[in-house]
Design an enzyme around this catalytic site. Structure first.
Site, PDB file in Angstrom:
ATOM      1  N   ARG A   1       0.817  -1.212   0.000  1.00 16.09           N
ATOM      2  CA  ARG A   1       0.000   0.000   0.000  1.00 16.09           C
ATOM      3  C   ARG A   1       0.851   1.261   0.000  1.00 16.09           C
ATOM      4  O   ARG A   1       0.336   2.353  -0.193  1.00 16.09           O
ATOM      5  CB  ARG A   1      -0.932   0.040   1.216  1.00 16.09           C
ATOM      6  CG  ARG A   1      -1.919  -1.090   1.232  1.00 16.09           C
ATOM      7  CD  ARG A   1      -2.981  -0.881   2.288  1.00 16.09           C
ATOM      8  NE  ARG A   1      -3.589  -2.157   2.617  1.00 16.09           N
ATOM      9  CZ  ARG A   1      -4.802  -2.309   3.115  1.00 16.09           C
ATOM     10  NH1 ARG A   1      -5.550  -1.253   3.341  1.00 16.09           N
ATOM     11  NH2 ARG A   1      -5.275  -3.494   3.385  1.00 16.09           N
TER      12      ARG A   1
ATOM     13  N   ARG B   1       2.367   6.707   2.940  1.00 17.32           N
ATOM     14  CA  ARG B   1       3.218   7.862   3.158  1.00 17.32           C
ATOM     15  C   ARG B   1       2.634   8.688   4.318  1.00 17.32           C
ATOM     16  O   ARG B   1       1.511   8.458   4.731  1.00 17.32           O
ATOM     17  CB  ARG B   1       3.289   8.686   1.878  1.00 17.32           C
ATOM     18  CG  ARG B   1       3.922   7.928   0.710  1.00 17.32           C
ATOM     19  CD  ARG B   1       3.643   8.608  -0.616  1.00 17.32           C
ATOM     20  NE  ARG B   1       4.293   9.917  -0.678  1.00 17.32           N
ATOM     21  CZ  ARG B   1       5.548  10.106  -1.086  1.00 17.32           C
ATOM     22  NH1 ARG B   1       6.284   9.083  -1.470  1.00 17.32           N
ATOM     23  NH2 ARG B   1       6.058  11.315  -1.116  1.00 17.32           N
TER      24      ARG B   1
ATOM     25  N   ALA C   1     -10.855  -2.698  11.022  1.00 17.64           N
ATOM     26  CA  ALA C   1     -11.557  -2.977   9.766  1.00 17.64           C
ATOM     27  C   ALA C   1     -11.442  -1.777   8.834  1.00 17.64           C
ATOM     28  O   ALA C   1     -11.644  -0.646   9.254  1.00 17.64           O
ATOM     29  CB  ALA C   1     -13.017  -3.305  10.034  1.00 17.64           C
TER      30      ALA C   1
ATOM     31  N   HIS D   1     -16.732  -9.141   7.010  1.00 16.85           N
ATOM     32  CA  HIS D   1     -15.746 -10.070   6.453  1.00 16.85           C
ATOM     33  C   HIS D   1     -14.773 -10.519   7.527  1.00 16.85           C
ATOM     34  O   HIS D   1     -14.650  -9.876   8.582  1.00 16.85           O
ATOM     35  CB  HIS D   1     -14.976  -9.408   5.301  1.00 16.85           C
ATOM     36  CG  HIS D   1     -14.086  -8.274   5.726  1.00 16.85           C
ATOM     37  ND1 HIS D   1     -14.575  -7.022   6.034  1.00 16.85           N
ATOM     38  CD2 HIS D   1     -12.747  -8.202   5.921  1.00 16.85           C
ATOM     39  CE1 HIS D   1     -13.576  -6.230   6.390  1.00 16.85           C
ATOM     40  NE2 HIS D   1     -12.455  -6.924   6.339  1.00 16.85           N
TER      41      HIS D   1
ATOM     42  N   CYS E   1      -9.076 -28.678  28.958  1.00 12.88           N
ATOM     43  CA  CYS E   1     -10.176 -29.456  29.544  1.00 12.88           C
ATOM     44  C   CYS E   1     -10.238 -29.209  31.057  1.00 12.88           C
ATOM     45  O   CYS E   1     -11.326 -29.043  31.621  1.00 12.88           O
ATOM     46  CB  CYS E   1      -9.992 -30.947  29.259  1.00 12.88           C
ATOM     47  SG  CYS E   1     -10.329 -31.409  27.538  1.00 12.88           S
TER      48      CYS E   1
END
Lengths: 343, 343
Positions: free
Chosen positions: A20, A23, A158, A164, A197
């Site tokens: 991505r 900056r 998100a 999603h 358990c």
């Protein structure tokens, strides 16, 4: 190509993923959930995402509408399948190519619906997609561990509001998983019992931190909760591997998850949250000795961790690895137990 | 009374501090910085805080105006000095009373001024207050480690906007400190050199991650930065203990800190941030063997870590202990090196 870099002082791995290429100006505004009319996760916009890897469909061909759950590669992946796993040195440092997989599970075609409001069947379909992807990714022996997680809301990380979850497969066992696997293995070797358990039995008897219980699942607020209203969901039966659960088991799990998500939504007013599926690694993950995970069938117990994002991780937490929690798990469990789900 | 609880699966400690007794409705609104006219950190409101522990004053008596830096106990402490350090069992779990100290360093009487805009002398006074509190808290042998940190901005966990930092003294060595201390000790025993000194030399030669350099200090973007624009400030000379620095050393440090904070402010537009002082523990911290920290004078190197809070810690980070960073430290360092500080 991203890189996996190791911090020799703090002994952790970082994925430097500059796809991505962010900056300084990209950070100057507080991040917002992108909620455009042309959401790439909606029907009719399938061509805006990379081609689908898996889907559960009502009708239609691949990469067209008609799907109920759709799995695609992340458009800005932290890791990619192409490359070499071997590490190399750089001065005192350690670096590897960032190989792995990074997938997105689009959980519903409905842009506005959140998982707490899915039907049991809709959640079951999402869980079936998780299972299918786990099983498929295990065929790549370079991938040592799969992390399935959901970021709900902008404060939980998100970047798209359409419901999603994500699956990242990594070429190294992550430290959080390593610790759990080692602790439970050690406990098993000493006691010939599963530590999870034992914990489940202790919590069922104590009662004070139990949020809900069905015939197959239990949801508790962990005794040493790092965050207010943190939860763990365990199968009551000893099961080490989520990916070998049958359809009936997934359907029961869907009901337990819906109950958990609704309680959080009602009591805390639809807060941002993360959940993470903690599962056993694929059997080919055997660093060191040939039987490293040989007893995993008995010593590990899969579970889901849920963290509502109500507080900030601040300097103290980041600087020490200690956490300060201002709501006791006993109080949190009581509030969630008493939630009125009829609303 | 708060409790220290241990997570036996994930092997971490949590401070359950219910002094503020936060209930679900307290979380329903996004937290805001409280910025009232009657700020308890301003001149004239000294009686609204617990009595001061330390102050650097221009004039006036204790708990009245005239101070330049003022240290008070936190009104809602995570830990208190009263109590017993011994741990007890609870089923499979481990718990201790939450003893320790939690102090607030009010860095300026000016409600609006942030540390980046302090004069060198004003920052020096803050550093002198840190030093004084470190030295004093070391007299309590129950306190194994002191964590000095600053939360700037609401996303970084600050609940009051008036510039302040915090000091928490804990009865256990925190995991982040343990790891650093162990790694540097091991490196020293093998090589008879300080690992931090080696890193500083490597970074000075590589150049690409260096942000600024003065005669005494270096600021770099760490090779395996977990977050965009993360920084570390090191004294170039080998110094293990911040608390024994002299006034001249603190004054030079103030200049390096001002430069670092200004670069972050200019390039990223006054972002929220945390900084944490990583220091050697007091000499009485000797768990296990009598000379556990015996060689610390040679093997550890104090430093400051700064993390701008530009991104969210999401499900992947929390679930794995891996980090994904979308800005390489080389890019971050270049942006910060080129900052125009004349503005």
């Amino acid at each position: 190509m991203s890189e996996l870099r190791f911090d020799i002082i703090k002994q952790h791995w970082v994925i430097i993923a500059t796809e991505r290429g962010r900056r300084p100006r990209d950070f100057q505004n507080v991040p917002k959930v992108i909620d455009t009319v042309a959401c790439p996760f909606c029907y009719g916009y399938e061509s805006k995402t990379p081609p689908e890897i898996f889907a559960i469909r009502e009708y239609g061909a691949a990469n067209t509408p008609g799907w109920k759950v759709r799995v695609i590669p992340n458009k800005y992946p932290a890791l990619r399948v192409e490359g070499d796993v071997k590490s190399r040195g750089y001065g005192l440092y350690n670096v590897r190519e960032g190989i792995g997989a990074h997938e997105v599970i689009i959980e519903t075609p409905d842009h506005k619906k959140s998982m707490a409001d899915f039907s049991q069947e809709e959640i079951t379909d999402v869980l079936k997609a998780y299972r299918a992807r786990f099983l498929d990714l295990r065929n790549d022996f370079r991938l040592r561990y799969m992390v399935l997680f959901k970021n709900h809301g902008v404060q939980a990380g998100a970047s798209l509001s359409h419901s999603h979850s994500q699956l990242i497969a990594v070429p190294l066992t992550p430290p959080v998983a390593s610790m759990e696997l080692e602790v439970s293995r050690e406990f098993y070797q000493k006691n010939e019992r599963c530590i999870f358990c034992d914990l489940i039995e202790f919590e069922l008897n104590a009662g004070v931190r139990v949020v809900s219980e069905t015939s197959d699942y239990i949801v508790t607020a962990p005794y040493a909760s790092c965050f207010p209203f943190e939860l763990r969901l365990y199968p009551k039966q000893h099961l080490h591997d989520f990916a070998v659960m049958n359809d009936m088991q997934l359907s029961n799990l869907a009901l337990a998850m819906k109950d958990m998500l609704q309680r959080i939504k009602v009591v805390l007013g639809d807060p941002p949250y993360n959940f993470i599926l903690h599962n056993s690694p694929p059997v080919h993950n055997r660093p060191g000795k040939p039987d490293y995970w040989g007893s995993i069938k008995w010593d590990y117990h899969w579970h889901i961790e849920l963290v509502p994002r109500l507080t900030q991780i601040a300097g103290f937490e980041w600087g020490t690895g200690f956490y300060i929690n201002s709501t006791s798990p006993e109080d949190a469990a009581a509030f969630l137990r008493d939630a009125d789900l009829s609303l």
